[in-house]
Design a protein around this motif. Structure first.
Motif, short mmCIF file in Angstrom:
data_model
loop_
_atom_site.label_atom_id
_atom_site.label_comp_id
_atom_site.label_asym_id
_atom_site.label_seq_id
_atom_site.Cartn_x
_atom_site.Cartn_y
_atom_site.Cartn_z
N SER A 81 -2.12 0.31 23.57
CA SER A 81 -3.33 0.52 24.35
C SER A 81 -3.17 1.74 25.26
N GLN A 82 -4.29 2.21 25.77
CA GLN A 82 -4.27 3.27 26.78
C GLN A 82 -3.60 2.77 28.05
N ARG A 83 -3.66 1.44 28.25
CA ARG A 83 -3.01 0.84 29.41
C ARG A 83 -1.52 0.70 29.14
N ASP A 84 -0.71 0.82 30.18
CA ASP A 84 0.74 0.76 30.02
C ASP A 84 1.17 -0.63 29.56
N ASN A 85 2.08 -0.63 28.57
CA ASN A 85 2.71 -1.86 28.10
C ASN A 85 1.72 -2.91 27.61
N ILE A 86 0.58 -2.48 27.15
CA ILE A 86 -0.42 -3.40 26.61
C ILE A 86 -0.62 -3.08 25.13
N LEU A 87 -0.64 -4.13 24.30
CA LEU A 87 -0.90 -3.97 22.87
C LEU A 87 -2.28 -4.53 22.56
N ASP A 88 -3.07 -3.76 21.85
CA ASP A 88 -4.42 -4.17 21.49
C ASP A 88 -4.46 -4.64 20.05
N LEU A 89 -5.04 -5.83 19.82
CA LEU A 89 -5.24 -6.34 18.48
C LEU A 89 -6.42 -5.59 17.85
N GLN A 90 -6.13 -4.81 16.81
CA GLN A 90 -7.15 -3.98 16.18
C GLN A 90 -7.89 -4.72 15.06
N SER A 91 -7.14 -5.37 14.19
CA SER A 91 -7.77 -6.03 13.04
C SER A 91 -6.85 -7.13 12.53
N SER A 92 -7.42 -8.02 11.74
CA SER A 92 -6.64 -9.11 11.18
C SER A 92 -7.23 -9.50 9.83
N GLY A 93 -6.39 -9.93 8.92
CA GLY A 93 -6.85 -10.32 7.59
C GLY A 93 -5.73 -10.25 6.59
N ALA A 94 -5.89 -9.40 5.57
CA ALA A 94 -4.86 -9.27 4.53
C ALA A 94 -4.93 -7.87 3.93
N MET A 95 -3.80 -7.44 3.37
CA MET A 95 -3.73 -6.16 2.67
C MET A 95 -3.04 -6.36 1.33
N ILE A 96 -3.46 -5.57 0.35
CA ILE A 96 -2.89 -5.64 -0.99
C ILE A 96 -2.51 -4.23 -1.44
N TYR A 97 -1.32 -4.11 -2.02
CA TYR A 97 -0.82 -2.82 -2.49
C TYR A 97 -0.39 -2.94 -3.95
N GLU A 98 -0.59 -1.85 -4.68
CA GLU A 98 0.05 -1.71 -5.97
C GLU A 98 1.38 -1.01 -5.72
N ILE A 99 2.47 -1.65 -6.12
CA ILE A 99 3.80 -1.08 -5.88
C ILE A 99 4.52 -0.95 -7.21
#
Length: 709
Positions: free
Chosen positions: A614-632
C-alpha cells in the motif's frame, strides 16, 4: 607476618576455587541425544552437539549390564559427533561416557545413559507397562503435530477425463475436501455437511443433495469409491450423539479429547446418501490413505491427565475406539492391541485404524495403538512410515522412523531407524526398489553452536543405513524435496534458493550432481517431465540491514519456476513468473491437493489471493482473489491462460466466497467455494453457470446422522 601471608594465600586460593567452581557450573554443556530403546540387531545411535576430542579412543566408552561391563561394538560416526553401540543381546544396559570426552572446557550433559535392547515389539500385557512408560518420558516441547496438507506424482490417469486428486504415490489415494467422479462434485468444504452437486450438464448444474451433520461431527476430508463415499472428520468425545453412547460421570476442567471418525455412505442414489458404517479412534488425524477398498487413518492421541486425578486411571491412559457394527458405545482399546515402539520418547500414541469399506456390517476394521508420537506420514503400496522427533535441551534433534507392513486391514510393525535431524513432510520421504530415502535438517538457523545443516539418508529394507550425503547447505534449512526414481531434488533456503540435484541410483553411494542458486525459494516441487520440475514458492527481496551485517530477507510475491535438470550437473531456471507483491498467497504452497492439473492440456492452476504494498507504510492491500491457470511446458515456459480472480473492494477476503479448489470434467472447468460452484469452458474459460448453494436445505433430503438399521 607469616600468618598474614598464609591468610592472603588461602584467601586468593579460595577465591580462585570459587571462581573455578562458578565457571565450571556455567561451562557450556554438550547435549547428548539418544533413544531409550532399540531393537536387537540394530545399533543404538548417540548424538553429541560437539565432537568428541580427537585423542579419545572409542574404547574409553563402556557398556554395563547389571553394573557389570559387557562387550559391545562401539564406533564413531560423522566426525566424532555420534557414537554407535551395537551387537548387544536383549536386556537393560547403561552407557558410560568419560568425564573428559569433549575437552577440559566442555562437559557432557549426561555421564550415564540408560537404554533397553528389545527382542521384538509385542503387545503390552498389563496396564502397569503403560504407566511405567508415561512415568519415564515427558513432553519435550516439540512443535505441534501437524495434520498433513496432504516419489511419483500421479495427478491424473490417462484413461480418465476428469480431475484426480494430486497424490504422491501411484495407487495410494489421498483424501481431499473436494472430489469428482466426472458426473458429480462431492465436498465437505464447510465441514458441517456433505454436499453433492450434479455437473453432468455444466450449463445447468443441479444440487443433488446436502446432508447436514447435526451431531457435532465436523468433516475435513473425503474419498469417493464408485457408489460409496468415505467422509473423515472429528467429534468431541463428550458430544451427545445417536451413535456413540459415552457415559460422562464427572465434570472435567481440561479440554475434551476428540474422536476421529470414518463414515461410509451409500450414494447409489446421489439425492439420498445413506450412512451405513462408521468407526473411529480417539485423537487427531495425522493423515489418511486409501488403497483399493481399504482406508487407513492414523491419529495422534496424547492422553489428558485431569487435575482431579493426580494418579491417572486406566480409562485415561488407554485410547478409546468406536465401531458402529460392534456396539453403540465408545470403549477402551484392548491391551493386546497396544505396543510400545522402540525409541519412543513422547507420551502419546500413534493409533492406526484400517477399514474395509466393502465389509458392510460385519468386521472389516482393525485398530492398533503404538506408544510413540507420530508426526509425518509416508505410505507406499506395501508399507507405512511414521516419524517422531526427539529433542535434547532444544539443541540436538533426531528423527525416529517407524516402518509398518500393510496386508489389507492388518498393519504390522517391522523396524525402526534413528536419523539425525528432523523430517519436513511426506515429500521428504520415499520408498524405491525396497530402499527408504529421506532428507533431514539438523541444527538451528540462528545457533552458531549448533548450525543448521542438511542430510540425505538411504536405508535398506531392514531400515539399516547404507548410504548418505551429509552436511549440505550449512546455515540453511530444507523448504521442499522430491524423490523421482534415481534422482532426488532438495531446496534449502536462508538468503538464496539452492536447488540440489542428487543421484540416488546407487543406494550405497549417493552423491550431489549439481546445485543452482537463485533468489527466492520453492516450498513445493512438482515434476513436469523427466527433465523438468515446477517450483511453487516465493520471490525474496534482500534489504540492507540498518544495523549492519547480513541483509534482511523478506518474501515478495508468489513465484513459479521451471527448472531444467536434464544436465544434472548444471540445473537451470528456464522460466519464472512473479504474481503480486508481499502477502500474496496460494494454498498450493502448503497443500499440494490444491494444485489443479490437466495433463493433456499441460494446465496447472491454483486458488490465489493477490496483495500489493500500500501507499501507507507497512500496509498490504488485498487486490484480488480467485484462481489462476497457466500452461506450463519445457518448450514455452509459463504462459498464463486464465485469470479468474475478482477485484476486491474490502481489505479482507470473504472466506465463504474464496475459491478452494479447481476441477475439470470433459471440456468444462469448475471452481468451488463454500458458497458457490462456477462452471466455465476449458477452451476459452467462458462462464457457463453459477450455482448458489450456501442456503440450500432441500426438504426431500433429511439429515442422516444415524446408522441405517
Amino acid at each position: 607476618m607469616n600468618t598474614g601471608r598464609w591468610l592472603i594465600v588461602l584467601g586468593v586460593a579460595g577465591t580462585i576455587g570459587i571462581l573455578l567452581l562458578i565457571s565450571f557450573l556455567f561451562w557450556p554443556k554438550v547435549g547428548i541425544t539418544s533413544t531409550k530403546s532399540v531393537l536387537a540387531g540394530q545399533s543404538l545411535n548417540v548424538y553429541f552437539t560437539d565432537p568428541v576430542k580427537g585423542n579419545l579412543d572409542v574404547s574409553q566408552f563402556h557398556v554395563k549390564k547389571s553394573n557389570t561391563k559387557t562387550p559391545a561394538k562401539l564406533s564413531y560416526g560423522n566426525g566424532k559427533t555420534s557414537l554407535q553401540v551395537g551387537e548387544l543381546q536383549p536386556g537393560d544396559y547403561t552407557l558410560h561416557i568419560p568425564a573428559n570426552s569433549f575437552g577440559i572446557w566442555k562437559r557432557a550433559a549426561d555421564q550415564v545413559l540408560s537404554f533397553t535392547v528389545l527382542e521384538s515389539v509385542q503387545p503390552v500385557t498389563s496396564i502397569k507397562e503403560i504407566e511405567n512408560f508415561f512415568e519415564r518420558v515427558e513432553p519435550q516441547g516439540r512443535s505441534e503435530v501437524m495434520e498433513e496438507s496432504s516419489s511419483e506424482d500421479k495427478a491424473s490417469s490417462g484413461g480418465v477425463d476428469h480431475s484426480q486428486t494430486n497424490q504422491q504415490v501411484a495407487g495410494v489415494d489421498e483424501a481431499d475436501t473436494v472430489k469428482t467422479d466426472g458426473d458429480f462434485l462431492y465436498d465437505v468444504l464447510n465441514g458441517e455437511g456433505l454436499m453433492i452437486t450434479d455437473i453432468r450438464n455444466p450449463n445447468d448444474m443441479v444440487r443433488a443433495s446436502k446432508t447436514d451433520f447435526t451431531d457435532g461431527f465436523y468433516a475435513n476430508q473425503l474419498y469417493v469409491d464408485q457408489d460409496k463415499m468415505i467422509v473423515i472428520g472429528g467429534q468431541n468425545l463428550d458430544a451427545p450423539t445417536s451413535n456413540m453412547d459415552v457415559e460422562i460421570t464427572e465434570d472435567r476442567i481440561m479440554p475434551t479429547q476428540q474422536m476421529s471418525i470414518i463414515r461410509v455412505y451409500d450414494v447409489t442414489d446421489r439425492t439420498n446418501p445413506k450412512l451405513i458404517r462408521e468407526t473411529g479412534a480417539e485423537g487427531y488425524v495425522i493423515g489418511t490413505r486409501k488403497i483399493g477398498q481399504f482406508v487407513y487413518m492414523i491419529t495422534n492421541n496424547q492422553p489428558f491427565f485431569w487435575y482431579d486425578h493426580p494418579t491417572p486411571t486406566e480409562d485415561q491412559l488407554v485410547p478409546k475406539i468406536y465401531d458402529s457394527t460392534a456396539n453403540q458405545k465408545v470403549q477402551a482399546l484392548s491391551l493386546d492391541k497396544i505396543s510400545i515402539l522402540p525409541g519412543a520418547m513422547e507420551p502419546s500414541y500413534s493409533v492406526i485404524t484400517t477399514l474395509d469399506i466393502e465389509s458392510g456390517e460385519k468386521g472389516g476394521v482393525d485398530t492398533k495403538a503404538y506408544l510413540g508420537s507420530g508426526e509425518q506420514l509416508y505410505m507406499s503400496a506395501n508399507h507405512l512410515y511414521l516419524t517422531s522427533t526427539n529433542y535434547q535441551d532444544n539443541q540436538q534433534s533426531t528423527s525416529e522412523v517407524f516402518k509398518f507392513s500393510l496386508d489389507k486391514t492388518n498393519v504390522h510393525f517391522l523396524q525402526t531407524a534413528q536419523l539425525k535431524g528432523t523430517i519436513l513432510n511426506q515429500f521428504s520421504m520415499d520408498e524405491h526398489n525396497g530402499y527408504f530415502r529421506t532428507v533431514t535438517t539438523e541444527g538451528n538457523l540462528w545457533d552458531e553452536r549448533n548450525k543448521a545443516k542438511n542430510h540425505l539418508f538411504i536405508l535398506d529394507e531392514n531400515m539399516k543405513q547404507v548410504g548418505s550425503v551429509e552436511n549440505l547447505a550449512v546455515n540453511e534449512r530444507i523448504y521442499s524435496a522430491r524423490f523421482l526414481g534415481d534422482k532426488a531434488y532438495m531446496v534449502t533456503f536462508r538468503e538464496t534458493d539452492p536447488l540440489f540435484v542428487m543421484d540416488v541410483a546407487d543406494p550405497n553411494n549417493p552423491k550431489v550432481l549439481g546445485e543452482l542458486k537463485i533468489p527466492g525459494f520453492s516450498n513445493y516441487l512438482h515434476p513436469l517431465d523427466e527433465g523438468h520440475l515446477i517450483g511453487f514458492g516465493y520471490e525474496t527481496i534482500a534489504k540492507k540491514n540498518p544495523q549492519g551485517g547480513a541483509p534482511i530477507i523478506q518474501t515478495g510475491g508468489m513465484k513459479i519456476s521451471v527448472f531444467d535438470v536434464t544436465d544434472f550437473a548444471n540445473p537451470k531456471e528456464t522460466a519464472s513468473e512473479i504474481i503480486g507483491g508481499q502477502g500474496t498467497y496460494s494454498s498450493v504452497q502448503q497443500d499440494h491437493h490444491a494444485l489443479f492439473i490437466h495433463p493433456n492440456r499441460n494446465l496447472f492452476g491454483f486458488p490465489i489471493s493477490v496483495y500489493e504494498q500500500s501507499q501507507r507504510d507497512n500496509i498490504l492491500d488485498l487486490q484480488s482473489s480467485g484462481a489462476m491457470i497457466y500452461e506450463i511446458t519445457a518448450e514455452r515456459g509459463i504462459v498464463k491462460t486464465a485469470d479468474l480472480t475478482k477485484r476486491m473492494t474490502n481489505d479482507y477476503m470473504d472466506w465463504e466466497k474464496e475459491i478452494q479448489r479447481l476441477l475439470y470434467s470433459g471440456n468444462s472447468l469448475y471452481t468451488i467455494s463454500i458458497n458457490e460452484v462456477n462452471s466455465y469452458t476449458l477452451d476459452h474459460y467462458t462462464p457457463l453457470d453459477t450455482l448458489e448453494r450456501a442456503s440450500y436445505t432441500p426438504d426431500s433430503v433429511p439429515a442422516r446422522e444415524s446408522i441405517e438399521k
